[in-house]
Design a protein around this motif. Structure first.
Motif, PDB file in Angstrom:
ATOM      1  N   CYS A   1       0.830  -1.212   0.000  1.00 26.64           N
ATOM      2  CA  CYS A   1       0.000   0.000   0.000  1.00 26.64           C
ATOM      3  C   CYS A   1       0.858   1.252   0.000  1.00 26.64           C
ATOM      4  N   ARG A   2       1.943   1.234   0.726  1.00 26.90           N
ATOM      5  CA  ARG A   2       2.852   2.383   0.713  1.00 26.90           C
ATOM      6  C   ARG A   2       3.394   2.647  -0.693  1.00 26.90           C
ATOM      7  N   GLY A   3       3.900   1.590  -1.321  1.00 24.68           N
ATOM      8  CA  GLY A   3       4.451   1.761  -2.665  1.00 24.68           C
ATOM      9  C   GLY A   3       3.428   2.226  -3.677  1.00 24.68           C
ATOM     10  N   LEU A   4       2.217   1.686  -3.605  1.00 19.53           N
ATOM     11  CA  LEU A   4       1.176   2.084  -4.550  1.00 19.53           C
ATOM     12  C   LEU A   4       0.744   3.529  -4.339  1.00 19.53           C
ATOM     13  N   MET A   5       0.627   3.960  -3.096  1.00 23.44           N
ATOM     14  CA  MET A   5       0.207   5.337  -2.833  1.00 23.44           C
ATOM     15  C   MET A   5       1.279   6.338  -3.254  1.00 23.44           C
ATOM     16  N   ILE A   6       2.531   6.023  -2.999  1.00 26.19           N
ATOM     17  CA  ILE A   6       3.607   6.926  -3.423  1.00 26.19           C
ATOM     18  C   ILE A   6       3.671   6.990  -4.946  1.00 26.19           C
ATOM     19  N   SER A   7       3.489   5.859  -5.608  1.00 31.06           N
ATOM     20  CA  SER A   7       3.472   5.851  -7.073  1.00 31.06           C
ATOM     21  C   SER A   7       2.295   6.664  -7.615  1.00 31.06           C
ATOM     22  N   ALA A   8       1.146   6.557  -6.959  1.00 26.24           N
ATOM     23  CA  ALA A   8      -0.025   7.319  -7.399  1.00 26.24           C
ATOM     24  C   ALA A   8       0.211   8.822  -7.282  1.00 26.24           C
ATOM     25  N   ILE A   9       0.846   9.241  -6.204  1.00 22.20           N
ATOM     26  CA  ILE A   9       1.104  10.674  -6.022  1.00 22.20           C
ATOM     27  C   ILE A   9       2.101  11.178  -7.054  1.00 22.20           C
ATOM     28  N   CYS A  10       3.152  10.417  -7.308  1.00 24.83           N
ATOM     29  CA  CYS A  10       4.151  10.833  -8.302  1.00 24.83           C
ATOM     30  C   CYS A  10       3.551  10.883  -9.704  1.00 24.83           C
ATOM     31  N   LEU A  11       2.763   9.890 -10.083  1.00 25.67           N
ATOM     32  CA  LEU A  11       2.133   9.889 -11.400  1.00 25.67           C
ATOM     33  C   LEU A  11       1.146  11.038 -11.556  1.00 25.67           C
ATOM     34  N   GLY A  12       0.400  11.335 -10.493  1.00 24.82           N
ATOM     35  CA  GLY A  12      -0.519  12.458 -10.560  1.00 24.82           C
ATOM     36  C   GLY A  12       0.189  13.792 -10.699  1.00 24.82           C
ATOM     37  N   PHE A  13       1.355  13.922 -10.066  1.00 22.78           N
ATOM     38  CA  PHE A  13       2.124  15.165 -10.196  1.00 22.78           C
ATOM     39  C   PHE A  13       2.601  15.363 -11.629  1.00 22.78           C
ATOM     40  N   PHE A  14       3.158  14.318 -12.222  1.00 21.50           N
ATOM     41  CA  PHE A  14       3.603  14.429 -13.615  1.00 21.50           C
ATOM     42  C   PHE A  14       2.423  14.633 -14.555  1.00 21.50           C
ATOM     43  N   GLY A  15       1.298  13.989 -14.256  1.00 22.76           N
ATOM     44  CA  GLY A  15       0.124  14.174 -15.093  1.00 22.76           C
ATOM     45  C   GLY A  15      -0.396  15.608 -15.071  1.00 22.76           C
ATOM     46  N   SER A  16      -0.437  16.218 -13.899  1.00 24.05           N
ATOM     47  CA  SER A  16      -0.909  17.606 -13.816  1.00 24.05           C
ATOM     48  C   SER A  16       0.051  18.565 -14.506  1.00 24.05           C
ATOM     49  N   THR A  17       1.353  18.284 -14.442  1.00 21.77           N
ATOM     50  CA  THR A  17       2.334  19.142 -15.107  1.00 21.77           C
ATOM     51  C   THR A  17       2.217  19.036 -16.621  1.00 21.77           C
ATOM     52  N   PHE A  18       2.134  17.812 -17.140  1.00 21.67           N
ATOM     53  CA  PHE A  18       2.030  17.628 -18.582  1.00 21.67           C
ATOM     54  C   PHE A  18       0.689  18.111 -19.116  1.00 21.67           C
ATOM     55  N   ALA A  19      -0.364  18.019 -18.308  1.00 16.19           N
ATOM     56  CA  ALA A  19      -1.674  18.493 -18.772  1.00 16.19           C
ATOM     57  C   ALA A  19      -1.677  20.001 -18.987  1.00 16.19           C
ATOM     58  N   LEU A  20      -0.979  20.740 -18.138  1.00 15.76           N
ATOM     59  CA  LEU A  20      -0.893  22.184 -18.325  1.00 15.76           C
ATOM     60  C   LEU A  20      -0.178  22.534 -19.626  1.00 15.76           C
ATOM     61  N   ILE A  21       0.820  21.730 -19.975  1.00 15.16           N
ATOM     62  CA  ILE A  21       1.572  22.007 -21.200  1.00 15.16           C
ATOM     63  C   ILE A  21       0.771  21.599 -22.436  1.00 15.16           C
ATOM     64  N   GLY A  22       0.045  20.493 -22.351  1.00 10.63           N
ATOM     65  CA  GLY A  22      -0.631  19.961 -23.521  1.00 10.63           C
ATOM     66  C   GLY A  22      -2.027  20.487 -23.783  1.00 10.63           C
ATOM     67  N   MET A  23      -2.592  21.276 -22.880  1.00  9.39           N
ATOM     68  CA  MET A  23      -3.943  21.779 -23.104  1.00  9.39           C
ATOM     69  C   MET A  23      -3.954  22.871 -24.168  1.00  9.39           C
ATOM     70  N   LYS A  24      -5.090  22.965 -24.874  1.00  8.92           N
ATOM     71  CA  LYS A  24      -5.194  23.944 -25.948  1.00  8.92           C
ATOM     72  C   LYS A  24      -5.267  25.381 -25.448  1.00  8.92           C
ATOM     73  N   CYS A  25      -5.684  25.571 -24.203  1.00  7.93           N
ATOM     74  CA  CYS A  25      -5.836  26.924 -23.681  1.00  7.93           C
ATOM     75  C   CYS A  25      -4.511  27.528 -23.225  1.00  7.93           C
ATOM     76  N   THR A  26      -3.437  26.782 -23.248  1.00  6.83           N
ATOM     77  CA  THR A  26      -2.120  27.296 -22.881  1.00  6.83           C
ATOM     78  C   THR A  26      -1.307  27.571 -24.141  1.00  6.83           C
ATOM     79  N   LYS A  27      -0.301  28.406 -24.015  1.00  2.73           N
ATOM     80  CA  LYS A  27       0.502  28.827 -25.163  1.00  2.73           C
ATOM     81  C   LYS A  27       1.896  28.208 -25.133  1.00  2.73           C
ATOM     82  N   ILE A  28       2.049  27.127 -24.431  1.00  2.00           N
ATOM     83  CA  ILE A  28       3.329  26.438 -24.388  1.00  2.00           C
ATOM     84  C   ILE A  28       3.125  25.005 -24.868  1.00  2.00           C
ATOM     85  N   GLY A  29       4.203  24.396 -25.310  1.00  4.26           N
ATOM     86  CA  GLY A  29       4.112  23.018 -25.755  1.00  4.26           C
ATOM     87  C   GLY A  29       4.376  22.802 -27.224  1.00  4.26           C
TER      88      GLY A  29
END
Length: 234
Positions: free
Chosen positions: A76-104
């Motif tokens: 459970c520890r490993g899965l929760m830490i992996s979930a938090i890390c994946l969510g952090f990278f997902g939120s960062t990449f989503a900001l770059i890849g969204m159409k409403c942003t001017k970066i990417g």
């Protein structure tokens, strides 16, 4: 674009909920089933176990050794830490890849980045969902086991928060992936329509397409002349 914004809000909210479950105290709470007088309440999470007496004073003890822990707690520890890390990278990449942003970069690169962000959110939700379900399965199996005579526990509030965050992450990640697929299909349809329109507009309305006439065959070429003998038709 609005679908991407909604997907980003759902995914980020789910990631925040998943992150908040990791330090939450009440993953499991001692059961009051069959108890008339309660003198103490036992509760624990992934990092410590505590007891609270009737006066409200709590005494906690951290898990001394990681290797001496039960296997399900380590998983459970490993899965929760992996979930938090994946969510952090997902939120960062989503900001770059969204159409409403001017970066990417170009639209094609932004679509790839947004799709990668959606996959990260999906994996984050699956990891968190697996962790909470594994912990809850251990609690329920001990509770309904008639041969288990030790202290029995019930599901804590952290598990329900983790399940809610996992569902939001999975929904948001799925919406991000499908929004990219829909944008690709629309772009291809627009390209075909524009190509057809330009082909039709090249000829004025009411005017037929000119027919190209082929030049008459040249029989003067000596190479094509054939000489026949007198018995050729025999």
């Amino acid at each position: 674009m609005f679908q991407e914004i909604l997907a980003y809000i759902l995914s980020t909210s789910g990631w925040v909920l998943v992150s908040s479950t990791l330090p939450t105290d009440y993953w499991k709470v001692s059961s009051l089933d069959g108890t008339v007088i309660t003198t103490a309440t036992y509760w624990s999470n992934l990092w410590k176990t505590c007891v609270t007496d009737s006066t409200g004073v709590s005494n906690c003890k951290d898990f001394a050794s990681m290797l001496a822990l039960d296997g399900y707690i380590q998983a459970c520890r490993g899965l929760m830490i992996s979930a938090i890390c994946l969510g952090f990278f997902g939120s960062t990449f989503a900001l770059i890849g969204m159409k409403c942003t001017k970066i990417g970069g170009t639209d094609k690169n932004k679509a790839r980045i947004a799709f990668f962000a959606g996959v990260n959110f999906l994996l984050s939700g699956i990891c968190s969902l697996s962790s909470c379900s594994l912990y809850a399965h251990r609690i329920t199996s001990e509770f309904f086991d008639p041969m288990f005579v030790a202290q029995k526990y019930e599901l804590g509030a952290a598990l329900f928060i983790g399940w809610s965050g996992s569902i939001l992450c999975i929904l948001g990640g799925t919406m991000l992936c499908f929004s990219i697929a829909g944008s690709k299909s629309r772009s291809q349809a627009n390209y075909i329509y524009k190509g057809t329109a330009s082909h039709i507009s090249s000829y004025p309305r009411g005017q037929a397409k000119p027919v190209t006439q082929r030049p008459p065959p040249d029989y003067s070429n000596s190479s094509r002349m054939q000489h026949f003998d007198k018995n050729v038709y025999v």
